[in-house]
Every structure is written in C-alpha cells, then in structure tokens.
Design an enzyme around this catalytic site. Structure first.
Site, short mmCIF file in Angstrom:
data_model
loop_
_atom_site.label_atom_id
_atom_site.label_comp_id
_atom_site.label_asym_id
_atom_site.label_seq_id
_atom_site.Cartn_x
_atom_site.Cartn_y
_atom_site.Cartn_z
N LYS A 31 1.20 -1.05 0.35
CA LYS A 31 -0.07 0.43 0.10
C LYS A 31 0.47 1.11 0.06
O LYS A 31 2.71 1.38 0.31
CB LYS A 31 -0.90 -0.27 0.99
CG LYS A 31 -2.02 -0.88 1.37
CD LYS A 31 -2.94 -0.80 2.19
CE LYS A 31 -4.27 -2.14 2.24
NZ LYS A 31 -5.30 -1.71 3.30
N TYR A 79 -12.38 -2.61 -4.02
CA TYR A 79 -13.47 -2.29 -2.45
C TYR A 79 -14.43 -2.97 -2.36
O TYR A 79 -14.68 -2.17 -1.86
CB TYR A 79 -12.52 -1.18 -1.35
CG TYR A 79 -10.25 -1.92 -1.32
CD1 TYR A 79 -10.36 -3.07 -0.47
CD2 TYR A 79 -10.18 -0.76 -1.62
CE1 TYR A 79 -9.44 -3.22 -0.04
CE2 TYR A 79 -8.31 -1.16 -1.19
CZ TYR A 79 -8.25 -2.19 -0.07
OH TYR A 79 -6.74 -2.65 0.25
N PHE A 113 -15.52 3.11 6.68
CA PHE A 113 -15.00 3.40 6.25
C PHE A 113 -13.80 3.48 5.00
O PHE A 113 -13.04 3.86 4.88
CB PHE A 113 -13.85 2.43 6.86
CG PHE A 113 -13.53 1.36 6.58
CD1 PHE A 113 -13.05 0.58 6.05
CD2 PHE A 113 -14.41 0.70 8.00
CE1 PHE A 113 -13.46 -0.52 5.03
CE2 PHE A 113 -14.60 -1.24 7.49
CZ PHE A 113 -14.35 -1.58 6.30
N ARG A 165 -1.30 -13.92 4.42
CA ARG A 165 -1.78 -13.72 5.15
C ARG A 165 -1.41 -14.22 7.71
O ARG A 165 -1.20 -12.54 7.78
CB ARG A 165 -3.80 -14.21 5.88
CG ARG A 165 -4.27 -13.55 4.68
CD ARG A 165 -6.37 -14.37 4.76
NE ARG A 165 -6.33 -13.48 5.68
CZ ARG A 165 -7.38 -12.33 5.67
NH1 ARG A 165 -6.92 -11.65 3.60
NH2 ARG A 165 -7.88 -11.97 6.02
N THR A 193 -5.07 -7.01 10.61
CA THR A 193 -5.76 -6.38 9.31
C THR A 193 -5.25 -4.60 10.31
O THR A 193 -4.43 -3.50 10.07
CB THR A 193 -6.99 -6.66 9.69
OG1 THR A 193 -7.29 -7.06 8.42
CG2 THR A 193 -7.71 -4.32 8.69
N ARG A 250 2.71 -6.59 8.59
CA ARG A 250 1.95 -4.69 9.96
C ARG A 250 2.37 -4.16 11.41
O ARG A 250 2.65 -3.03 11.87
CB ARG A 250 0.29 -5.48 9.47
CG ARG A 250 -0.37 -5.19 8.70
CD ARG A 250 -1.71 -5.85 8.54
NE ARG A 250 -2.43 -5.81 7.68
CZ ARG A 250 -3.34 -6.46 6.77
NH1 ARG A 250 -3.75 -7.29 7.34
NH2 ARG A 250 -4.08 -6.57 5.89
N ASN A 308 -2.02 0.15 6.83
CA ASN A 308 -1.54 -0.75 6.99
C ASN A 308 -0.80 -1.76 6.69
O ASN A 308 -0.19 -3.11 6.63
CB ASN A 308 -2.89 -1.33 7.31
CG ASN A 308 -3.83 -2.18 6.85
OD1 ASN A 308 -3.71 -2.14 5.41
ND2 ASN A 308 -4.78 -2.84 6.82
N HIS A 333 -2.06 -5.57 1.58
CA HIS A 333 -3.40 -6.38 1.14
C HIS A 333 -3.26 -7.51 0.68
O HIS A 333 -2.62 -7.41 0.73
CB HIS A 333 -4.45 -5.78 0.96
CG HIS A 333 -5.40 -6.20 0.04
ND1 HIS A 333 -6.99 -6.16 0.65
CD2 HIS A 333 -5.51 -6.49 -0.79
CE1 HIS A 333 -7.51 -7.47 0.29
NE2 HIS A 333 -6.92 -7.67 -0.97
N GLU A 391 -9.46 -11.09 -7.40
CA GLU A 391 -8.71 -9.41 -7.43
C GLU A 391 -7.51 -9.85 -8.35
O GLU A 391 -6.75 -8.65 -8.42
CB GLU A 391 -8.30 -9.76 -5.90
CG GLU A 391 -9.47 -9.22 -4.82
CD GLU A 391 -8.81 -9.32 -3.10
OE1 GLU A 391 -7.10 -10.10 -3.49
OE2 GLU A 391 -9.43 -8.46 -2.53
#
Ligand code: CMP
Length: 140
Positions: free
Chosen positions: A10, A50, A58, A86, A92, A103, A113, A116, A127
């Site tokens: 990100k 998203y 949010f 993950r 998250t 993270r 964060n 993704h 995705e």
C-alpha cells in the site's frame, strides 16, 4: 495445494521505501512473485477493488488512502499461498498484529496498514483478474 493470491504493497509502505523488505518476507516464506506492477490507483479503480466495503463507514477514507500514492500489486504463488500471505501480514489492525508480522513491523494504523492480501480463494481469483491479464502472469 499450490495457490495464487493477490498482494498489494500500500501507499504507506511504498512511501517508507520498504517494498523490498516486504517482498523478501514473501520469498523467504516460499512464495514466488509471478506477476508484479507499480501503479497509481484512481477513485474508480480503488473503489471497484474494494466494492464489497462500499457501505462501510471507512470506505471513503480507504479509497482516498489507496489513491494517495503508488502501490505495488503482485501475484504470489506457492503452497497454501492465501493463508501463508495472511499469516505473514498479521491482523488488519496493526495494534492487534502479532510480533514479527509485516503489519506489526511496518504499519501505523488500520487505514495505513502496509499491505493487502486476498482473504479467500474466491477473492484471490477476482482480485488477480482485477489487476492482471492472464498473459501478465508468468508461470515459474
Ligand atoms: P484490507 O485488507 O486492504 O481490506 C480493507 C481495508 O479497509 C483494510 O485492509 C483496512 O486497511 C481498511 N479498514 C479501515 N477500517 C477498517 C475496519 N474497521 N475494518 C476492516 N478494515 C478497515
């Protein structure tokens, strides 16, 4: 089984200059990069990605954060890639992320964060196709 998952580094992590450190974690865990590009998302591309969060409070902040600077999108391939990614990312919310996760080490907030990762096989398929044409993914 060998799986593919979508990863996004990100804007916060790109700005911190830790793209390489993050990719190294994937590689050290046995995941291979089979597609990669750096792009600047616009509202439409980020909002579409998203779309499932459209009604969440949010959503607006999420889209404005994801369009605030370039991101690196990658397809990672490997045994159990979706869960493995993950695990490497951590929770998250970085405040809840286990020590040693991406993270925990690089993220500042639930919005900024760092990364993704797809949350299921169905998400991964959607995705990956959202960012990559089939001929942009390199079998290894
Ligand atoms: P990501 O895995 O990219 O998916 C949606 C993103 O929304 C999530 O990471 C967070 O960065 C962001 N977000 C902000 N607030 C929340 C929240 N309350 N719950 C889940 N995700 C949130």
């Amino acid at each position: 089984a060998v799986e593919r998952t979508l990863s996004i580094v990100k804007p916060d992590a790109v700005a911190k200059n830790v793209i390489g450190e993050i990719v190294t974690r994937f590689e050290k865990a046995g995941l291979q990069v089979v597609a990669a590009k750096m792009i600047k998302l616009d509202d439409e591309k980020a909002g579409g990605f998203y779309a499932e969060h459209k009604e969440r409070p949010f959503f607006k902040d999420l889209v404005s954060f994801m369009t605030s600077g370039p991101v690196v999108v990658q397809v990672l391939e490997g045994e159990n890639a979706i869960a493995k990614n993950r695990e490497l990312m951590g929770a998250t919310n970085p405040k809840e992320a286990a020590a040693g996760t991406i993270r925990a080490d690089f993220a500042e907030s639930i919005d900024a964060n760092a990364v993704h990762g797809s949350d299921s096989a169905a998400s991964a398929e959607r995705e990956i196709a959202y960012f990559f044409a089939a001929d942009e993914i390199c079998a290894r």
